[in-house]
Write an enzyme that holds these catalytic residues in place. Structure first.
Site: not given
Ligand SMILES: [Zn+2]
Length: 359
Positions: A13, A15, A215, A218, A239, A297
């Site tokens: 995970h 980005h 996602h 979260e 998450h 992340d």
């Molecule tokens: Zn994310």
């Protein structure tokens, strides 16, 4: 505390647009003569990094509005971001990684004729061309640095009109390492009308053997996790911390061995979990042997890297074996082909021993 060494990491995970080197933004702004209010690396860094409470998800997302217009639609910048990412993974012994991004956010020409979300001027970089450029960079970077980089393409929660195209791109670029579809930039909330378009794309992904991660749970409620499992065929949850609020759902996730992509520092800096780390859901996950991994992340705004997230969970009380067990969880739940997975597990056994195969 002593720095434990993990010679083989896996990241599921992260980005790509959240892992841009700050230098690249500054250099690209200069090269493109973009008026940019931050002139030095220090200034830009201190602006971008989420530094102090109150931490909110919104504040973190707003940081992207600062730098995405600089790089969106710039072929060289997009390639460099993806290639450098491979080098950064290697620097942290991340030998297998699944990087995710929204092709639309990097584009400067929308297929439906709409104004590009970030690029200031229109050009010829469509979402499809973005995926092509990034696949090229990942292929070269994987080879040069001896790692494996796969791609997850993201739908964007508030732009459901892009989701069908994201599915099409997943299908088209499957042979080039695109392994899954995701939905990012907000938590799923059951009952919101535009979800219909997202769920349609995810159903098609399921029918076409494209993996799914979502996602959810979260910042939003546990119900988002349920929606992801029931309506979107999610195999993994990005998450998912709030799942612990719903004991029945939590039990179901355990039984189905749903994988949670836990992002320790991110979870604190988005205000998703209490700042009292003793209360972090990760402790419950460990106690109940939940299937989860450790991830970084968005390093550009969190000022972290995967090594630091590993250190953070060790400071929270996880021992080295716990951390290694999460690397094995990641290997079993990654979206590589069965043959590639076998190979990754064999490599992990060579590095960490075979006792973790049973955990
Ligand atoms: Zn994310």
């Amino acid at each position: 505390m002593s720095r434990a060494k993990f010679p083989y990491k896996i990241e599921l995970h992260v980005h790509l647009d959240g892992a841009i080197r700050t230098e690249t933004i500054l250099e690209t702004a200069r090269r493109r003569n973009i008026k940019f209010e931050w002139e030095t690396l220090e200034e830009l860094k201190s602006h971008l990094v989420v530094a102090k409470p109150p931490y909110t998800f919104k504040a973190l997302l707003e940081k992207f509005d600062t730098f995405m217009p600089v790089v969106a639609g710039d072929r060289d910048a997009i390639y460099k971001i993806a290639y450098d990412f491979c080098e950064d993974c290697k620097a942290h012994n991340t030998f297998y990684v699944e990087a995710r991004y929204s092709p639309h956010l990097f584009a400067n020409k929308m297929t439906n004729g709409a104004k590009p979300p970030y690029a200031e001027t229109e050009g010829n970089i469509t979402p499809k061309e973005v995926v092509n450029i990034i696949c090229n960079a990942f292929e070269k970077g994987s080879k040069d640095f001896g790692i494996k980089v796969k791609t997850i393409l993201c739908c964007v929660e508030y732009n459901p009109e892009w989701s069908m195209e994201v599915f099409e791109l997943c299908k088209e670029f499957k042979s080039r390492g695109v392994v899954a579809i995701d939905i990012a930039c907000g938590d799923l909330e059951p009952g919101v009308e535009h979800e219909e378009l997202h769920t349609r794309a995810f159903k098609l992904a399921f029918e076409h053997d494209i993996h799914r991660t979502v996602h959810a749970g979260e910042n939003g409620a546990a119900a988002g996790v349920k929606l992801a499992l029931d309506e979107m065929h999610a195999e993994r949850i990005g998450h998912g911390y709030r799942v612990v609020d719903d004991p029945e759902l939590y039990e179901r996730c355990r039984k189905q061995n749903v994988h949670f992509e836990v992002c320790p520092l991110s979870s604190v800096k988005t205000g998703s979990v209490s700042q009292d780390l003793d209360k972090h859901p990760l402790h419950k996950f460990i106690d109940d042997n939940v299937n989860f991994s450790i991830n970084s992340d968005d390093p550009i705004v969190l000022d972290n890297d995967l090594t630091q997230d590993y250190e953070m969970v060790m400071e929270m009380g996880l021992d080295k074996d716990h951390v290694i067990a999460t690397i094995f969880h990641a290997a079993r739940s990654c979206f590589a082909s069965p043959e590639e997975k076998e190979q990754i597990l064999r490599d992990l056994v060579k590095v960490y021993g075979d006792k973790f195969m049973k955990m």
